[in-house]
Design a protein around this motif. Structure first.
Motif, short mmCIF file in Angstrom:
data_model
loop_
_atom_site.label_atom_id
_atom_site.label_comp_id
_atom_site.label_asym_id
_atom_site.label_seq_id
_atom_site.Cartn_x
_atom_site.Cartn_y
_atom_site.Cartn_z
N ALA A 156 36.39 29.48 35.08
CA ALA A 156 37.17 30.41 34.27
C ALA A 156 38.22 31.10 35.13
O ALA A 156 38.12 31.12 36.36
N TYR A 157 39.19 31.68 34.44
CA TYR A 157 40.25 32.41 35.13
C TYR A 157 39.68 33.76 35.56
O TYR A 157 39.24 34.55 34.72
N VAL A 158 39.69 34.00 36.85
CA VAL A 158 39.09 35.22 37.38
C VAL A 158 40.21 36.10 37.94
O VAL A 158 40.93 35.70 38.85
N ASP A 159 40.33 37.27 37.35
CA ASP A 159 41.38 38.19 37.79
C ASP A 159 40.75 39.56 38.00
O ASP A 159 40.55 40.31 37.05
N GLY A 160 40.37 39.84 39.21
CA GLY A 160 39.74 41.13 39.51
C GLY A 160 38.32 40.97 40.01
O GLY A 160 37.97 41.45 41.07
N ALA A 161 37.49 40.21 39.25
CA ALA A 161 36.10 40.02 39.68
C ALA A 161 36.04 39.16 40.94
O ALA A 161 37.00 38.45 41.26
N PHE A 162 34.95 39.23 41.65
CA PHE A 162 34.70 38.43 42.86
C PHE A 162 35.82 38.55 43.89
O PHE A 162 36.02 37.65 44.72
N GLY A 163 36.60 39.60 43.81
CA GLY A 163 37.69 39.79 44.76
C GLY A 163 38.84 38.81 44.57
O GLY A 163 39.67 38.64 45.46
N LEU A 164 38.90 38.16 43.42
CA LEU A 164 39.95 37.15 43.18
C LEU A 164 41.05 37.72 42.29
O LEU A 164 40.77 38.50 41.38
N ASP A 165 42.28 37.30 42.55
CA ASP A 165 43.36 37.78 41.70
C ASP A 165 44.07 36.60 41.04
O ASP A 165 45.01 36.03 41.58
N GLY A 166 43.56 36.24 39.87
CA GLY A 166 44.23 35.21 39.09
C GLY A 166 43.96 33.81 39.61
O GLY A 166 44.85 33.16 40.15
N PHE A 167 42.72 33.34 39.43
CA PHE A 167 42.34 32.08 40.03
C PHE A 167 41.23 31.42 39.19
O PHE A 167 40.36 32.12 38.67
N TYR A 168 41.28 30.09 39.03
CA TYR A 168 40.22 29.37 38.30
C TYR A 168 39.13 28.88 39.25
O TYR A 168 39.41 28.13 40.18
N VAL A 169 37.90 29.31 39.00
CA VAL A 169 36.77 28.82 39.80
C VAL A 169 35.48 29.07 39.01
O VAL A 169 35.48 29.86 38.05
N GLY A 170 34.40 28.42 39.41
CA GLY A 170 33.14 28.54 38.68
C GLY A 170 32.47 29.89 38.87
O GLY A 170 32.12 30.26 39.99
N VAL A 171 32.31 30.61 37.75
CA VAL A 171 31.69 31.95 37.77
C VAL A 171 30.85 32.09 36.50
O VAL A 171 31.04 31.35 35.54
N PRO A 172 29.93 33.08 36.48
CA PRO A 172 29.18 33.31 35.23
C PRO A 172 30.12 33.94 34.19
O PRO A 172 30.88 34.85 34.52
N THR A 173 30.06 33.42 32.97
CA THR A 173 30.93 33.93 31.91
C THR A 173 30.13 34.15 30.64
O THR A 173 29.03 33.62 30.51
N VAL A 174 30.71 34.91 29.72
CA VAL A 174 30.15 35.01 28.36
C VAL A 174 31.13 34.30 27.44
O VAL A 174 32.32 34.63 27.42
N ILE A 175 30.63 33.29 26.70
CA ILE A 175 31.47 32.56 25.75
C ILE A 175 31.09 32.94 24.33
O ILE A 175 29.92 32.83 23.93
N GLY A 176 32.09 33.40 23.58
CA GLY A 176 31.90 33.74 22.17
C GLY A 176 33.16 33.39 21.40
O GLY A 176 34.00 32.60 21.88
N ALA A 177 33.32 34.00 20.24
CA ALA A 177 34.44 33.66 19.35
C ALA A 177 35.80 33.92 19.97
O ALA A 177 36.81 33.36 19.52
N ASN A 178 35.86 34.76 20.99
CA ASN A 178 37.15 35.01 21.66
C ASN A 178 37.31 34.17 22.92
O ASN A 178 38.12 34.50 23.79
N GLY A 179 36.55 33.11 23.01
CA GLY A 179 36.65 32.25 24.19
C GLY A 179 35.86 32.87 25.34
O GLY A 179 34.71 33.29 25.17
N ILE A 180 36.49 32.93 26.51
CA ILE A 180 35.82 33.58 27.63
C ILE A 180 35.93 35.09 27.40
O ILE A 180 37.01 35.67 27.54
N GLU A 181 34.84 35.71 27.02
CA GLU A 181 34.88 37.13 26.66
C GLU A 181 34.62 38.03 27.86
O GLU A 181 34.96 39.21 27.85
N LYS A 182 34.00 37.46 28.88
CA LYS A 182 33.66 38.28 30.03
C LYS A 182 33.40 37.39 31.23
O LYS A 182 32.83 36.31 31.10
#
Ligand code: APR
Length: 320
Positions: free
Chosen positions: A258-284
């Motif tokens: 997922a696109y990680v912007d802020g979490a894991f010290g990353l600023d705008g980058f795609y890499v494997g992370v835990p996510t929540v998937i719901g009706a809005n796509g990647i919600e968290k």
């Protein structure tokens, strides 16, 4: 209410398996797309003809025209070439980058509201490129890797511990490559973390290390056995789980690229992370705390993905 529409971009081994699973699970109507005329149409008809026996009503069609994916709710992308023995996922970069360009443009033109799941390798770089080429929102474009890598890890663990796979949870983060990060601390058997199971004497650290390595090499093990291509049953099942989480607003907590912007010290980058998937796509994106060692492994994996993204920008300067 109309059934959801699921467009499969790429109708090869994974694409065909996706279509079969989507039909069996009655997830919606399925459109198979490919540039190889006849393949998507043939697979669609073959699966549709199993409908009376299996008892599903989903409509299946095959096409070489992007116009036919119009209004798709979910697009799952497997277009491109798979690995042959001796190849790494990264060897596919140049060819599959061009494919992502045409696929991204096709989706943007005809299914801009879809939730897009990319499977094409090298995954982390391809999902990034697909997002760039399509211009879709970041939360609607995601890569399938962590569910598959975790499933492989869970399978090996359940065999080692001789317990049901249903009672084994596992988390594999980082890039979908040799540097992926199976997190033993966050992986459990019946809720008991793996390091505790080693302390309890249920397995040894050596055996656990070997399972972690086998997980990292899981894709190559299948390529070595098949010799003509790469894995398709487990990758397809993994993407189907993600599609269901979106279509049914399940809020599943799944590891994804997922696109990680802020979490894991990353600023705008795609890499494997835990996510929540719901009706809005990647919600968290779930920003879990990593130990020093885990963080070092994660950073190494991120660096490997950064190298691939840089290579993409060199091949196609429009991405820079
Ligand atoms: N547009 C649409 N389809 C394409 C394009 C394109 N530009 N280029 C190739 N294809 C199609 C091929 O015609 C083929 O039918 O993509 C399909 C890929 O199918 P397979 O070769 O059977 O590969 P598969 O095993 O399904 O893997 C696909 O997923 O896991 C990754 O590494 C794997 O990148 C590979 C992808």
């Amino acid at each position: 209410m109309a059934r959801p529409k699921i467009a499969l971009i790429g109708s090869g081994m994974i694409g065909g398996t996706l279509a079969h699973l989507a039909a069996l699970k009655e997830m919606g109507d399925v459109v198979l797309f490919d540039i190889a005329d006849g393949i998507p149409q043939g697979k669609a008809l073959d699966i549709a003809e199993s409908g009376p026996v299996e008892g599903f009503d989903a409509a299946l069609s095959g096409t070489t025209d992007y116009a036919d994916i119009a209004g798709a709710d979910v697009c799952i992308v497997t277009a491109g070439v798979p690995r042959k023995p001796g190849m790494s996922r990264d060897d596919l970069l140049g060819i599959n980058l061009k494919v992502m360009k045409s696929v991204g443009e096709g989706i943007a033109a005809h299914a801009p509201n879809a939730f897009v799941i990319c499977i094409t390798n090298p995954l982390d770089a391809m999902v990034w490129a697909l997002r760039e080429f399509s211009g879709l929102p970041h939360n609607k474009v995601v890569g399938m890797a962590g569910v598959l890598d975790s499933a492989r890890f869970r399978h090996f663990l359940s065999v080692e511990f001789d317990v049901s796979m249903r009672d084994v949870t596992a988390f594999v983060l980082g890039g979908h490559g040799d540097t992926m990060v199976p997190l033993t601390r966050y992986s459990t058997v019946g809720g008991i973390p793996l390091p505790d199971l080693v302390d309890m004497g249920w397995t040894s650290q050596e055996k656990l290390d070997a399972i972690v390595q086998r997980t990292r090499d899981g894709g190559a093990e299948i390529v070595g056995l098949l010799k003509t291509g790469s894995a398709y049953y487990a990758p397809a099942a993994s993407a189907i789980e993600m599609a269901q989480a979106y279509l049914n607003d399940q809020k599943r907590l799944l590891p994804c690229a997922a696109y990680v912007d802020g979490a894991f010290g990353l600023d705008g980058f795609y890499v494997g992370v835990p996510t929540v998937i719901g009706a809005n796509g990647i919600e968290k994106v779930v920003d879990i705390k990593l130990s020093k060692d885990e963080q070092a492994m994660f950073d190494k994996s991120v660096d490997a993905v950064k190298g691939l993204v840089a290579a993409c920008k060199e091949i196609d300067p429009s991405l820079a």
